[in-house]
Enzyme design. Structure first.
Site, mmCIF file in Angstrom:
data_model
loop_
_atom_site.group_PDB
_atom_site.id
_atom_site.type_symbol
_atom_site.label_atom_id
_atom_site.label_comp_id
_atom_site.label_asym_id
_atom_site.label_seq_id
_atom_site.Cartn_x
_atom_site.Cartn_y
_atom_site.Cartn_z
ATOM 1 N N GLU A 123 11.117 -4.031 4.291
ATOM 2 C CA GLU A 123 10.762 -2.848 3.914
ATOM 3 C C GLU A 123 10.058 -2.157 5.144
ATOM 4 O O GLU A 123 8.638 -2.853 5.341
ATOM 5 C CB GLU A 123 10.181 -2.465 2.703
ATOM 6 C CG GLU A 123 9.759 -0.937 2.439
ATOM 7 C CD GLU A 123 11.016 -0.358 1.849
ATOM 8 O OE1 GLU A 123 11.159 0.808 2.268
ATOM 9 O OE2 GLU A 123 12.040 -0.808 1.115
ATOM 10 N N ASP A 131 16.534 1.616 -3.920
ATOM 11 C CA ASP A 131 15.673 2.254 -3.157
ATOM 12 C C ASP A 131 14.256 1.402 -2.514
ATOM 13 O O ASP A 131 13.541 1.899 -2.258
ATOM 14 C CB ASP A 131 15.117 3.549 -4.057
ATOM 15 C CG ASP A 131 14.199 3.093 -5.207
ATOM 16 O OD1 ASP A 131 13.893 1.655 -5.590
ATOM 17 O OD2 ASP A 131 13.591 3.942 -5.871
ATOM 18 N N HIS A 136 12.332 5.466 -2.258
ATOM 19 C CA HIS A 136 11.603 5.075 -3.394
ATOM 20 C C HIS A 136 10.770 6.096 -3.605
ATOM 21 O O HIS A 136 9.337 6.149 -3.240
ATOM 22 C CB HIS A 136 11.079 3.807 -3.207
ATOM 23 C CG HIS A 136 10.389 3.038 -4.134
ATOM 24 N ND1 HIS A 136 11.178 2.820 -5.207
ATOM 25 C CD2 HIS A 136 9.062 2.927 -4.420
ATOM 26 C CE1 HIS A 136 10.230 2.273 -6.253
ATOM 27 N NE2 HIS A 136 9.048 2.458 -5.627
#
Length: 104
Positions: A48, A43, A67
């Site tokens: 990112e 996650d 997440h």
């Protein structure tokens, strides 16, 4: 967890990363999952957010989730009970549950 670390994992192992994306070398993980030797549930990733065209999205052995675990209602209540039980076992010198061993 670089390519050398991942190569030492047992065939068929599941790598779970819910900590921080840079902990795992994403390119090395993609190579292992694409080969079918490892699976992953993540996650967090690096980079990112994971770009829409990143190969990790299309791998059969990859599970990618948002997440957001800390924002789930009741998380602390569900976490405290097993953690408290584990601490009591440790303090009493009893065997611990759900012990993860790296094989060393």
């Amino acid at each position: 967890m670089d390519a050398k670390f991942l190569a030492r994992m047992k065939d068929g192992a599941l790598l779970v990363n819910a900590a921080r994306g840079p902990i795992v070398d994403t390119d090395a993980l993609v190579a292992e999952v694409a080969s079918g030797r490892l699976r992953c549930a993540v996650d967090v990733v690096d980079p990112e957010p994971l770009p829409a065209d990143h190969p990790l999205w299309d791998l059969e052995g990859a599970l990618i989730t948002p997440h957001a675990g800390a924002s789930v209602d009741g998380t602390l209540d569900r976490a405290y009970a097993p953690i408290g039980a584990q601490i009591r076992r440790f303090a009493a010198g009893e065997p611990l549950e759900n012990v993860v061993s790296d094989g060393y």
